[in-house]
Design a protein around this motif. Structure first.
Motif, PDB file in Angstrom:
ATOM      1  N   ILE A  74      -7.522  -2.488 -20.740  1.00 35.45           N
ATOM      2  CA  ILE A  74      -7.190  -3.819 -21.253  1.00 35.45           C
ATOM      3  C   ILE A  74      -8.069  -4.243 -22.422  1.00 35.45           C
ATOM      4  CG2 ILE A  74      -6.940  -6.273 -20.574  1.00 35.45           C
ATOM      5  CD1 ILE A  74      -4.897  -4.320 -19.274  1.00 35.45           C
ATOM      6  N   GLU A  75      -9.321  -3.789 -22.414  1.00 34.52           N
ATOM      7  CA  GLU A  75     -10.224  -4.268 -23.473  1.00 34.52           C
ATOM      8  C   GLU A  75     -10.593  -3.169 -24.468  1.00 34.52           C
ATOM      9  OE1 GLU A  75     -13.424  -6.282 -21.447  1.00 34.52           O
ATOM     10  OE2 GLU A  75     -12.100  -7.952 -20.895  1.00 34.52           O
ATOM     11  N   ASP A  76      -9.874  -2.062 -24.397  1.00 39.63           N
ATOM     12  CA  ASP A  76     -10.089  -0.954 -25.332  1.00 39.63           C
ATOM     13  C   ASP A  76     -11.527  -0.442 -25.378  1.00 39.63           C
ATOM     14  OD1 ASP A  76      -7.579  -0.296 -26.213  1.00 39.63           O
ATOM     15  OD2 ASP A  76      -7.517  -1.939 -27.670  1.00 39.63           O
ATOM     16  N   ALA A  77     -12.223  -0.498 -24.254  1.00 36.22           N
ATOM     17  CA  ALA A  77     -13.586   0.048 -24.210  1.00 36.22           C
ATOM     18  C   ALA A  77     -13.519   1.554 -24.453  1.00 36.22           C
ATOM     19  CB  ALA A  77     -14.206  -0.224 -22.839  1.00 36.22           C
ATOM     20  N   ASP A  78     -14.618   2.108 -24.955  1.00 38.68           N
ATOM     21  CA  ASP A  78     -14.674   3.545 -25.190  1.00 38.68           C
ATOM     22  C   ASP A  78     -14.584   4.274 -23.849  1.00 38.68           C
ATOM     23  OD1 ASP A  78     -15.391   5.712 -27.233  1.00 38.68           O
ATOM     24  OD2 ASP A  78     -16.714   6.116 -25.533  1.00 38.68           O
ATOM     25  N   LEU A  79     -13.730   5.293 -23.795  1.00 44.83           N
ATOM     26  CA  LEU A  79     -13.492   5.985 -22.524  1.00 44.83           C
ATOM     27  C   LEU A  79     -14.800   6.485 -21.895  1.00 44.83           C
ATOM     28  CD1 LEU A  79     -11.463   7.074 -20.450  1.00 44.83           C
ATOM     29  CD2 LEU A  79     -11.251   9.132 -21.845  1.00 44.83           C
ATOM     30  N   GLN A  80     -15.674   7.066 -22.723  1.00 43.54           N
ATOM     31  CA  GLN A  80     -16.919   7.644 -22.177  1.00 43.54           C
ATOM     32  C   GLN A  80     -17.801   6.576 -21.506  1.00 43.54           C
ATOM     33  OE1 GLN A  80     -17.381  10.827 -21.670  1.00 43.54           O
ATOM     34  NE2 GLN A  80     -15.417  11.169 -22.690  1.00 43.54           N
ATOM     35  N   ASP A  81     -17.703   5.336 -22.008  1.00 47.40           N
ATOM     36  CA  ASP A  81     -18.497   4.256 -21.389  1.00 47.40           C
ATOM     37  C   ASP A  81     -17.929   3.830 -20.034  1.00 47.40           C
ATOM     38  OD1 ASP A  81     -20.250   4.145 -23.475  1.00 47.40           O
ATOM     39  OD2 ASP A  81     -19.167   2.547 -24.533  1.00 47.40           O
ATOM     40  N   CYS A  82     -16.732   4.298 -19.721  1.00 51.96           N
ATOM     41  CA  CYS A  82     -16.080   3.900 -18.466  1.00 51.96           C
ATOM     42  C   CYS A  82     -16.187   5.002 -17.411  1.00 51.96           C
ATOM     43  CB  CYS A  82     -14.603   3.583 -18.715  1.00 51.96           C
ATOM     44  SG  CYS A  82     -14.390   2.290 -19.944  1.00 51.96           S
ATOM     45  N   ILE A  83     -16.784   6.135 -17.801  1.00 54.21           N
ATOM     46  CA  ILE A  83     -16.855   7.277 -16.883  1.00 54.21           C
ATOM     47  C   ILE A  83     -18.240   7.372 -16.248  1.00 54.21           C
ATOM     48  CG2 ILE A  83     -16.849   9.810 -16.778  1.00 54.21           C
ATOM     49  CD1 ILE A  83     -14.618   9.828 -18.835  1.00 54.21           C
ATOM     50  N   SER A  84     -18.279   7.470 -14.929  1.00 52.07           N
ATOM     51  CA  SER A  84     -19.535   7.746 -14.218  1.00 52.07           C
ATOM     52  C   SER A  84     -19.622   9.251 -14.009  1.00 52.07           C
ATOM     53  CB  SER A  84     -19.540   7.089 -12.841  1.00 52.07           C
ATOM     54  OG  SER A  84     -19.574   5.699 -12.973  1.00 52.07           O
ATOM     55  N   LYS A  85     -20.746   9.834 -14.420  1.00 52.64           N
ATOM     56  CA  LYS A  85     -20.913  11.285 -14.264  1.00 52.64           C
ATOM     57  C   LYS A  85     -21.696  11.527 -12.982  1.00 52.64           C
ATOM     58  CE  LYS A  85     -20.180  12.573 -18.982  1.00 52.64           C
ATOM     59  NZ  LYS A  85     -18.790  12.892 -18.736  1.00 52.64           N
ATOM     60  N   LEU A  86     -21.024  12.118 -12.011  1.00 53.55           N
ATOM     61  CA  LEU A  86     -21.646  12.232 -10.690  1.00 53.55           C
ATOM     62  C   LEU A  86     -22.023  13.654 -10.312  1.00 53.55           C
ATOM     63  CD1 LEU A  86     -19.807   9.610  -8.535  1.00 53.55           C
ATOM     64  CD2 LEU A  86     -21.876   9.423  -9.838  1.00 53.55           C
ATOM     65  N   GLY A  87     -22.062  14.515 -11.284  1.00 54.64           N
ATOM     66  CA  GLY A  87     -22.413  15.896 -10.974  1.00 54.64           C
ATOM     67  C   GLY A  87     -21.934  16.740 -12.123  1.00 54.64           C
ATOM     68  N   ARG A  88     -22.191  18.036 -12.001  1.00 54.75           N
ATOM     69  CA  ARG A  88     -21.845  18.939 -13.101  1.00 54.75           C
ATOM     70  C   ARG A  88     -20.343  18.876 -13.399  1.00 54.75           C
ATOM     71  NH1 ARG A  88     -21.316  24.509 -12.888  1.00 54.75           N
ATOM     72  NH2 ARG A  88     -21.646  24.364 -10.649  1.00 54.75           N
ATOM     73  N   ASN A  89     -19.530  18.762 -12.351  1.00 53.74           N
ATOM     74  CA  ASN A  89     -18.082  18.854 -12.549  1.00 53.74           C
ATOM     75  C   ASN A  89     -17.297  17.621 -12.126  1.00 53.74           C
ATOM     76  OD1 ASN A  89     -18.055  21.559 -13.446  1.00 53.74           O
ATOM     77  ND2 ASN A  89     -18.401  22.230 -11.337  1.00 53.74           N
ATOM     78  N   LEU A  90     -17.998  16.586 -11.685  1.00 54.87           N
ATOM     79  CA  LEU A  90     -17.262  15.442 -11.133  1.00 54.87           C
ATOM     80  C   LEU A  90     -17.513  14.157 -11.917  1.00 54.87           C
ATOM     81  CD1 LEU A  90     -15.443  14.206  -8.955  1.00 54.87           C
ATOM     82  CD2 LEU A  90     -17.463  13.917  -7.513  1.00 54.87           C
TER      83      LEU A  90
END
Ligand code: ADP
Ligand code: MG
Length: 226
Positions: free
Chosen positions: A61-77
């Protein structure tokens, strides 16, 4: 890339538990996985230590950058969580011209993963229609009781209708019986019925009732770590 919606129109049948642990299991097997929460209840963030600045609402809805919306929880997740504001998102998306493929357009070609796992809310409202439009297959977790069977039948019908109305061809890749207790006669009866009424090869081995699956989210762990 396999895009799998974990969907059943009924709540409490094990959708989130399936999504969380399927994502964890695949990532442990060296698959790159993105788990996306579409349920305004926000259960995915209850099950994980989320570390992103923004969530799915901000991306859609607010066009935030995709990477700022991703939580990195491990090497592959990786995880994109959401919260109650997704209900507002649904309202805003409904005003778009092509409201049903909103998610599809937003994510198109941006993601590089082996698996995208979508944890869907119950019902077949617009968020779920977007999930079904975006995904290529559905896994239907279904509790092994009378209400669970009833909802499975309705869910399959809804998916067939969805395909017809929207010219899509989303596949039901598995029916996953959950909360199976072999000491309970009704569980065995319903499991038998599911296997009889649905293509047997689509019905996986049941997930048994297991209190560890209830406990694991308290420690923010998958069943494997727990
Ligand atoms: P949904 O996402 O379909 O609403 P959940 O995955 O949140 O369902 O599951 C509902 C509740 O049942 C949760 O408390 C969860 O921990 C529990 N649960 C799910 N699967 C099992 C299982 N196999 N054994 C025991 N409890 C389970
Ligand atoms: Mg859920």
């Amino acid at each position: 890339m396999r895009k799998i919606a974990i969907y059943n129109q009924k709540g409490g049948v094990g959708k989130t538990t399936t999504a969380v642990n399927l994502a964890a299991g695949l990532s442990r097997n060296n698959k790159r996985v993105l788990l996306i929460d579409l349920d305004p209840q926000g259960d995915i963030s209850v099950c994980h230590n989320i570390n992103s600045k923004y969530n799915l609402y901000h991306f859609l809805i607010e066009d935030a950058d995709l990477q700022d919306c991703i939580s990195k929880l491990g090497r592959n997740l990786d995880i994109i969580h959401c919260d109650h504001k997704m209900a507002d998102a649904e309202h805003k998306i409904s005003k778009e011209n092509n409201s049903i493929n909103f998610l599809d357009k937003k994510f198109s070609s941006k993601l590089e993963y082996d698996y995208i796992i979508l944890d869907c809310p119950p019902s077949l409202r617009l968020l779920n229609k977007n999930a079904l439009y975006y995904a290529s297959e559905v896994i239907i977790p279904t509790s092994t009781d009378v209400l669970g069977y009833n909802s499975l039948e309705k869910t399959v019908k809804r998916i067939v209708e969805f395909n017809k109305i929207n010219g899509r061809n989303i596949l039901v890749s598995s029916v996953l019986p959950t909360m199976f207790d072999k000491r309970n006669k009704i569980c065995s009866e319903i499991l038998f019925k599911i296997r009889k009424e649905f293509t047997p090869s689509l019905v996986t081995e049941p997930i048994r009732t297991n209190s560890k699956l209830k406990e694991a989210p308290k420690s923010k762990m998958s069943i494997f770590s727990y």
